[in-house]
Design an enzyme around this catalytic site. Structure first.
Site, PDB file in Angstrom:
ATOM      1  N   HIS A  63       0.846  -1.187   0.000  1.00 57.34           N
ATOM      2  CA  HIS A  63       0.000   0.000   0.000  1.00 57.34           C
ATOM      3  C   HIS A  63       0.884   1.240   0.000  1.00 57.34           C
ATOM      4  O   HIS A  63       2.119   1.144   0.052  1.00 57.34           O
ATOM      5  CB  HIS A  63      -0.963  -0.001   1.191  1.00 57.34           C
ATOM      6  CG  HIS A  63      -0.299   0.066   2.527  1.00 57.34           C
ATOM      7  ND1 HIS A  63       0.499  -0.947   3.027  1.00 57.34           N
ATOM      8  CD2 HIS A  63      -0.318   1.036   3.488  1.00 57.34           C
ATOM      9  CE1 HIS A  63       0.938  -0.611   4.230  1.00 57.34           C
ATOM     10  NE2 HIS A  63       0.458   0.585   4.527  1.00 57.34           N
ATOM     11  N   HIS A  65       1.325   3.902   2.185  1.00 52.88           N
ATOM     12  CA  HIS A  65       1.719   4.657   3.356  1.00 52.88           C
ATOM     13  C   HIS A  65       3.241   4.778   3.335  1.00 52.88           C
ATOM     14  O   HIS A  65       3.940   3.862   2.883  1.00 52.88           O
ATOM     15  CB  HIS A  65       1.242   3.983   4.645  1.00 52.88           C
ATOM     16  CG  HIS A  65      -0.191   4.293   4.967  1.00 52.88           C
ATOM     17  ND1 HIS A  65      -0.981   3.482   5.756  1.00 52.88           N
ATOM     18  CD2 HIS A  65      -0.981   5.348   4.611  1.00 52.88           C
ATOM     19  CE1 HIS A  65      -2.194   4.011   5.871  1.00 52.88           C
ATOM     20  NE2 HIS A  65      -2.214   5.148   5.189  1.00 52.88           N
ATOM     21  N   ASP A  67       5.863   4.579   5.268  1.00 56.15           N
ATOM     22  CA  ASP A  67       6.834   3.618   5.789  1.00 56.15           C
ATOM     23  C   ASP A  67       6.922   2.361   4.935  1.00 56.15           C
ATOM     24  O   ASP A  67       7.781   1.505   5.175  1.00 56.15           O
ATOM     25  CB  ASP A  67       6.511   3.266   7.251  1.00 56.15           C
ATOM     26  CG  ASP A  67       5.082   2.814   7.473  1.00 56.15           C
ATOM     27  OD1 ASP A  67       4.176   3.334   6.791  1.00 56.15           O
ATOM     28  OD2 ASP A  67       4.850   1.941   8.338  1.00 56.15           O
ATOM     29  N   HIS A  68       6.066   2.237   3.925  1.00 55.62           N
ATOM     30  CA  HIS A  68       6.079   1.074   3.043  1.00 55.62           C
ATOM     31  C   HIS A  68       6.497   1.413   1.610  1.00 55.62           C
ATOM     32  O   HIS A  68       6.606   0.507   0.788  1.00 55.62           O
ATOM     33  CB  HIS A  68       4.696   0.425   3.015  1.00 55.62           C
ATOM     34  CG  HIS A  68       4.279  -0.135   4.335  1.00 55.62           C
ATOM     35  ND1 HIS A  68       4.412  -1.466   4.675  1.00 55.62           N
ATOM     36  CD2 HIS A  68       3.756   0.480   5.432  1.00 55.62           C
ATOM     37  CE1 HIS A  68       3.972  -1.655   5.904  1.00 55.62           C
ATOM     38  NE2 HIS A  68       3.573  -0.493   6.385  1.00 55.62           N
ATOM     39  N   HIS A 141      -7.441  -2.242   5.609  1.00 52.27           N
ATOM     40  CA  HIS A 141      -6.631  -1.173   6.176  1.00 52.27           C
ATOM     41  C   HIS A 141      -7.284   0.164   5.850  1.00 52.27           C
ATOM     42  O   HIS A 141      -8.305   0.223   5.155  1.00 52.27           O
ATOM     43  CB  HIS A 141      -5.205  -1.259   5.619  1.00 52.27           C
ATOM     44  CG  HIS A 141      -4.202  -0.451   6.375  1.00 52.27           C
ATOM     45  ND1 HIS A 141      -4.108  -0.446   7.742  1.00 52.27           N
ATOM     46  CD2 HIS A 141      -3.215   0.392   5.938  1.00 52.27           C
ATOM     47  CE1 HIS A 141      -3.129   0.352   8.111  1.00 52.27           C
ATOM     48  NE2 HIS A 141      -2.573   0.888   7.044  1.00 52.27           N
ATOM     49  N   ASP A 208       0.076  -4.142   6.862  1.00 53.82           N
ATOM     50  CA  ASP A 208      -0.963  -3.376   7.550  1.00 53.82           C
ATOM     51  C   ASP A 208      -2.391  -3.834   7.242  1.00 53.82           C
ATOM     52  O   ASP A 208      -2.909  -3.621   6.149  1.00 53.82           O
ATOM     53  CB  ASP A 208      -0.820  -1.910   7.175  1.00 53.82           C
ATOM     54  CG  ASP A 208       0.530  -1.350   7.593  1.00 53.82           C
ATOM     55  OD1 ASP A 208       1.448  -2.146   7.817  1.00 53.82           O
ATOM     56  OD2 ASP A 208       0.661  -0.122   7.673  1.00 53.82           O
ATOM     57  N   HIS A 266       7.337  -5.248  11.816  1.00 54.47           N
ATOM     58  CA  HIS A 266       6.581  -3.990  11.738  1.00 54.47           C
ATOM     59  C   HIS A 266       6.122  -3.571  13.134  1.00 54.47           C
ATOM     60  O   HIS A 266       4.938  -3.413  13.412  1.00 54.47           O
ATOM     61  CB  HIS A 266       5.384  -4.167  10.798  1.00 54.47           C
ATOM     62  CG  HIS A 266       4.744  -2.872  10.378  1.00 54.47           C
ATOM     63  ND1 HIS A 266       3.706  -2.295  11.076  1.00 54.47           N
ATOM     64  CD2 HIS A 266       4.981  -2.042   9.339  1.00 54.47           C
ATOM     65  CE1 HIS A 266       3.329  -1.182  10.479  1.00 54.47           C
ATOM     66  NE2 HIS A 266       4.098  -1.000   9.419  1.00 54.47           N
TER      67      HIS A 266
END
EC number: 3.1.26.11
Length: 308
Positions: A63, A65, A67-68, A141, A208, A266
């Site tokens: 996805h 976000h 941090d990914h 999510h 997530d 994570h």
């Protein structure tokens, strides 16, 4: 051909810590190198782990976000800087096409790499090849998120004792494997008579998400499950609110799905004792549990052996 192993590049969640970089996971699978969810700093982590840009054959984003995915610009540019000769396929949620375009062209650089975008629009296979089948399933999510599952087809392993019984050796073994049967002293020997089932290996990557049916579908029967456990169960309400899992929930999935090795990762920066994640998971899952640390290597468990 590389060994099948997971190289952990980062294990933090939204906020990195002194000991944990943002996300990043490279799965070596024969001639494939699947880089999952590269966050900030992933290039340096690759250097420390001995991973080259040329090792990457697929980029898989769950996805969009930060941090990914905020490591994507560096990875994309590094592919060109190092003049990676082979195509690299990029899988990501189709709803994030605009985000990927921004990440891919975040700044000026001389692009020479062959990066092929393969947006994921629905549940099901997203790629097939000698490695097996790469599948995706939609998770639960705050933004559209997909988990990934890699499945090697089942095959057969040759049994030396049975081959010897029929006097089959040398190049004739290969002939039998290719043809499915072989004439030996006037008799037809079928492949099944001298071999045993060899279950294919399976890997799943779940980030997530709240607990949902897709988590179980991805984890079903896998040898190695990499799964987020952002929270401990004492903070289960927070996990639900923010669309995440606890270590206990991840362990329950592993136990119910017959997972062989559970990799927890994570982690929220609120916890400073990683042993608590292992202890919580061990109450529900009696298989191998790894609380992931940056720069560790985790082998894919050896294939299950089915008696001849």
């Amino acid at each position: 051909m590389s060994p099948r192993e997971l190289i952990v590049l980062g294990t933090a969640s939204q906020v990195p810590t002194r000991r944990r970089n943002h996300n990043g996971y490279l799965l070596r699978w024969d001639d494939e190198g699947l880089l999952f969810d590269p966050g900030e700093g992933v290039q340096r982590q690759m250097l420390l782990a001995g991973v080259a840009a040329s090792d990457i054959t697929r980029l898989c984003l769950t996805h969009f976000h930060g941090d990914h995915c905020l490591g994507v610009p560096g990875i994309v540019q590094r592919l060109s800087l190092d003049r990676v000769a082979h195509p690299v396929h990029a899988h990501y949620p189709a709803s994030g096409r605009e985000f990927f375009a921004r990440l891919r062209h975040a700044c000026a650089f001389y692009e020479t790499a062959d990066l092929r975008e393969v947006p994921v629009e629905r549940d099901g296979p997203v790629a097939t090849g000698p490695f097996g089948v790469l599948e995706a399933r939609r998770l639960d999510h705050g933004v559209e998120s997909f988990g990934y599952r890699l499945v090697e087809p089942d095959g057969r392993r040759m049994v030396p004792e049975l081959l010897a019984r029929f006097g089959i050796s040398g190049p004739r073994v290969g002939q039998l494997q290719r043809a499915g049967s072989l004439e030996v002293d006037g008799r037809t020997v079928a492949l099944a008579e001298v071999s045993a089932p060899r279950p294919g290996q399976r890997f799943a990557f779940v980030m997530d998400t709240r607990l949902c049916d897709a988590v179980y579908a991805l984890a079903d029967g896998v040898d190695l499950l990499v799964i987020e456990s952002t929270f401990l169960d004492e903070d289960r309400a927070l996990a639900t609110d923010y669309g995440h899992l606890t270590a206990a929930q991840a362990a329950r999935v592993a136990a119910e799905c017959g997972v062989r090795c559970l990799v927890l990762t994570h982690f929220s920066q609120r916890y400073d004792d990683p042993t608590r994640f292992h202890a919580e998971a061990a109450e529900l899952f009696d298989g191998d549990i790894v609380v992931a640390e940056d720069l560790t290597r985790i082998p894919v468990p050896a294939r299950r052996i089915v008696p001849a």
